[in-house]
Design a protein around this motif. Structure first.
Motif, PDB file in Angstrom:
ATOM      1  N   MET A  55       5.962  64.259 121.623  1.00  0.00           N
ATOM      2  CA  MET A  55       5.897  62.809 121.803  1.00  0.00           C
ATOM      3  C   MET A  55       5.746  62.107 120.455  1.00  0.00           C
ATOM      4  N   ALA A  56       4.805  62.596 119.638  1.00  0.00           N
ATOM      5  CA  ALA A  56       4.550  61.959 118.347  1.00  0.00           C
ATOM      6  C   ALA A  56       5.764  62.045 117.437  1.00  0.00           C
ATOM      7  N   GLY A  57       6.436  63.200 117.423  1.00  0.00           N
ATOM      8  CA  GLY A  57       7.633  63.338 116.599  1.00  0.00           C
ATOM      9  C   GLY A  57       8.765  62.462 117.094  1.00  0.00           C
ATOM     10  N   ARG A  58       8.897  62.337 118.421  1.00  0.00           N
ATOM     11  CA  ARG A  58       9.944  61.478 118.994  1.00  0.00           C
ATOM     12  C   ARG A  58       9.677  60.012 118.659  1.00  0.00           C
ATOM     13  N   VAL A  59       8.403  59.611 118.727  1.00  0.00           N
ATOM     14  CA  VAL A  59       8.047  58.234 118.367  1.00  0.00           C
ATOM     15  C   VAL A  59       8.437  57.950 116.923  1.00  0.00           C
ATOM     16  N   ALA A  60       8.139  58.890 116.027  1.00  0.00           N
ATOM     17  CA  ALA A  60       8.462  58.700 114.611  1.00  0.00           C
ATOM     18  C   ALA A  60       9.966  58.663 114.381  1.00  0.00           C
ATOM     19  N   ALA A  61      10.702  59.549 115.072  1.00  0.00           N
ATOM     20  CA  ALA A  61      12.151  59.606 114.883  1.00  0.00           C
ATOM     21  C   ALA A  61      12.845  58.352 115.406  1.00  0.00           C
ATOM     22  N   VAL A  62      12.381  57.846 116.549  1.00  0.00           N
ATOM     23  CA  VAL A  62      13.031  56.683 117.168  1.00  0.00           C
ATOM     24  C   VAL A  62      12.651  55.391 116.454  1.00  0.00           C
ATOM     25  N   GLU A 210      10.456  62.888 106.012  1.00  0.00           N
ATOM     26  CA  GLU A 210      11.775  63.519 105.979  1.00  0.00           C
ATOM     27  C   GLU A 210      12.876  62.622 106.529  1.00  0.00           C
ATOM     28  N   HIS A 211      12.509  61.360 106.847  1.00  0.00           N
ATOM     29  CA  HIS A 211      13.488  60.350 107.289  1.00  0.00           C
ATOM     30  C   HIS A 211      14.225  60.761 108.559  1.00  0.00           C
ATOM     31  N   TRP A 212      13.478  61.332 109.522  1.00  0.00           N
ATOM     32  CA  TRP A 212      14.085  61.647 110.796  1.00  0.00           C
ATOM     33  C   TRP A 212      14.487  60.363 111.515  1.00  0.00           C
ATOM     34  N   SER A 213      15.540  60.462 112.308  1.00  0.00           N
ATOM     35  CA  SER A 213      16.022  59.332 113.102  1.00  0.00           C
ATOM     36  C   SER A 213      16.373  59.835 114.496  1.00  0.00           C
ATOM     37  N   VAL A 214      16.991  58.972 115.297  1.00  0.00           N
ATOM     38  CA  VAL A 214      17.335  59.347 116.671  1.00  0.00           C
ATOM     39  C   VAL A 214      18.199  60.605 116.703  1.00  0.00           C
ATOM     40  N   LYS A 215      19.074  60.754 115.741  1.00  0.00           N
ATOM     41  CA  LYS A 215      19.958  61.929 115.722  1.00  0.00           C
ATOM     42  C   LYS A 215      19.190  63.233 115.465  1.00  0.00           C
ATOM     43  N   ASP A 216      17.914  63.110 115.070  1.00  0.00           N
ATOM     44  CA  ASP A 216      17.098  64.293 114.795  1.00  0.00           C
ATOM     45  C   ASP A 216      16.157  64.653 115.940  1.00  0.00           C
ATOM     46  N   LEU A 217      16.354  64.063 117.115  1.00  0.00           N
ATOM     47  CA  LEU A 217      15.471  64.356 118.243  1.00  0.00           C
ATOM     48  C   LEU A 217      15.537  65.829 118.638  1.00  0.00           C
ATOM     49  N   GLY A 218      16.712  66.417 118.520  1.00  0.00           N
ATOM     50  CA  GLY A 218      16.837  67.846 118.796  1.00  0.00           C
ATOM     51  C   GLY A 218      16.042  68.670 117.808  1.00  0.00           C
ATOM     52  N   LEU A 219      16.038  68.236 116.536  1.00  0.00           N
ATOM     53  CA  LEU A 219      15.275  68.926 115.502  1.00  0.00           C
ATOM     54  C   LEU A 219      13.777  68.841 115.795  1.00  0.00           C
ATOM     55  N   HIS A 374      14.363  56.014 124.931  1.00  0.00           N
ATOM     56  CA  HIS A 374      13.812  57.336 124.647  1.00  0.00           C
ATOM     57  C   HIS A 374      12.344  57.465 125.053  1.00  0.00           C
ATOM     58  N   VAL A 375      11.912  56.633 126.006  1.00  0.00           N
ATOM     59  CA  VAL A 375      10.557  56.783 126.546  1.00  0.00           C
ATOM     60  C   VAL A 375      10.434  58.131 127.258  1.00  0.00           C
TER      61      VAL A 375
END
Length: 409
Positions: A55-62, A210-219, A374-375
């Motif tokens: 959840m925390a990583g997804r929040v940061a990426a989105v 590391e500048h994650w974004s929506v495209k990095d949700l799989g990562l 992406h909730v």
């Protein structure tokens, strides 16, 4: 190779969170006293940290923002201040223990007393944070910590009765010579260690670094599903080795020398060397995580510039907080306090603070203002809600159990 390095953040977070100095000793203590009857706690903790770290990583990426920034904005400064105070205090306790843990590991390798190594360890942590890029730092500490796999190898070399070990896992019971309250104290301690709040703050801040974004949700999912279960597996390997070698002999674990005894018995000096490398890397990685987390939490709450992706002069207050935190930890250690005891206390207080960390994360991960489409899905929400009573129970029980058992004595 690039994909392999992409999971380094999860490996560093997991090894630093699951296998720090307190966990090394606590897992060995649990194995030497209770066998594998507390494996279920580690499993519950691994699933929980995977759930909330994702959840925390997804929040940061989105959103492009770390969790603590949004918690302050979403809940307001007053509610977030309680979170900040608890998180920073526990993080400082853990940082103190990790610097001491590095010193204890270096003592194990050199024979030189830990007081001589403590300032060296603190300076090395500061130097890496000051000069080394985030990606290099996570790769270096995360993959060096994988040397702790030697505990899993040692377990196979010891040739245990696998049926007996499996029976301890599937039919957990309190040994006749142990009190029920002590059993539950260590259950809460293991759960708090698995879900230490700084892990999610570091993970989400690292995603921004590391500048994650929506495209990095799989990562994000890959990091979580590889890193944290790996950390849990290493913890269980340490406990299992203690169960096989130390429990039958009635050896009481009070130092790192007892922790590595099963490895030395199984694989000799070469295996022992791997164990020492892994312990140094794991404790050093945990020291890096907690030092950075001290800067992350304060800087994100007060809206200061932060991050290793910025030059130190551009995030001066962020770096000052980390330097002061290291100095405070070093001053505490200079009093002669036992680093292992400090970590065990920090684990208990981590359990107390769990609701302050994970309830806000669950709220933010369900907020469409930040997350859009992406909730959390229904399954993730159901699991998150199911964990809330467990988190609250651990929080309420931690201090009474600490007092009743004399910290598990």
């Amino acid at each position: 190779m690039k994909k392999l390095f992409a999971v380094a953040l999860g490996i560093l977070t997991a090894i630093g969170g699951f296998v720090d100095i307190g966990d090394l000793v606590t897992n060995a203590v649990v194995g030497s006293r209770f066998g594998l009857s507390l494996v279920w706690v580690v499993v519950v903790g691994v699933v929980g940290i995977c759930l909330f770290a994702n959840m925390a990583g997804r929040v940061a990426a989105v959103s492009g923002r770390a969790t603590f920034e949004i918690i302050r904005e979403r809940l307001g400064p007053r509610a977030a201040l309680a979170n900040l105070g608890a998180s920073f205090f526990i993080n400082l306790l853990t940082l103190t223990a990790q610097v001491g843990g590095v010193a204890l590991a270096l003592q194990l390798a050199s024979g030189v007393g830990p007081l001589m190594w403590m300032p060296v360890a603190a300076f090395a942590v500061w130097l890496v944070i000051w000069r080394v890029k985030f990606s290099v730092m996570e790769n270096m500490a995360g993959f060096a910590g994988l040397a702790l796999i030697v505990f899993a190898v040692a377990l196979f070399l010891l040739g245990p009765d696998w049926g007996d070990l499996a029976n301890q896992v599937v039919a957990p019971a309190v040994p006749e010579n142990e009190q029920v309250s002590v059993y539950w104290f260590y259950a809460v301690a293991l759960f708090g260690a698995a879900m230490t709040p700084y892990e999610v703050f570091f993970f989400s801040s690292g995603a921004v670094e590391e500048h994650w974004s929506v495209k990095d949700l799989g990562l994000t999912r890959v990091n979580v599903l590889i890193g944290f279960p790996l950390g849990g597996l290493l913890s269980l390997s340490i406990a299992a080795c203690a169960t096989v070698v130390l429990l039958p002999r009635g050896v009481e674990v009070g130092s790192l020398s007892e922790v590595v005894l099963p490895v030395a018995e199984a694989g000799g000096r070469l295996a022992l060397a791997f164990a020492i490398v892994g312990i140094v890397a794991a404790t050093f990685g945990a020291a890096l995580e907690t030092t950075l987390s001290s800067g992350y939490t304060l800087a994100q709450f007060f809206g200061w510039a932060w991050g290793k992706f910025r030059a130190p002069v551009e995030a001066a207050r962020f770096h000052v907080v980390m330097i002061v935190s290291l100095l405070v930890g070093l001053a505490v250690l200079a009093t002669g306090v036992d680093p292992i005891m400090v970590t065990e206390l920090s684990v208990v207080f981590s359990a107390v603070a769990l609701p302050l960390t994970y309830i806000p994360i669950l709220i933010v991960a369900n907020d469409p203002e930040y997350m859009g489409q992406h909730v959390n899905g229904r399954v993730v929400n159901a699991l998150g809600v199911a964990y809330l009573p467990v988190i609250l129970l651990a929080s309420v029980a931690a201090i009474p159990l600490l007092i009743m058992t004399g910290a598990g004595g």
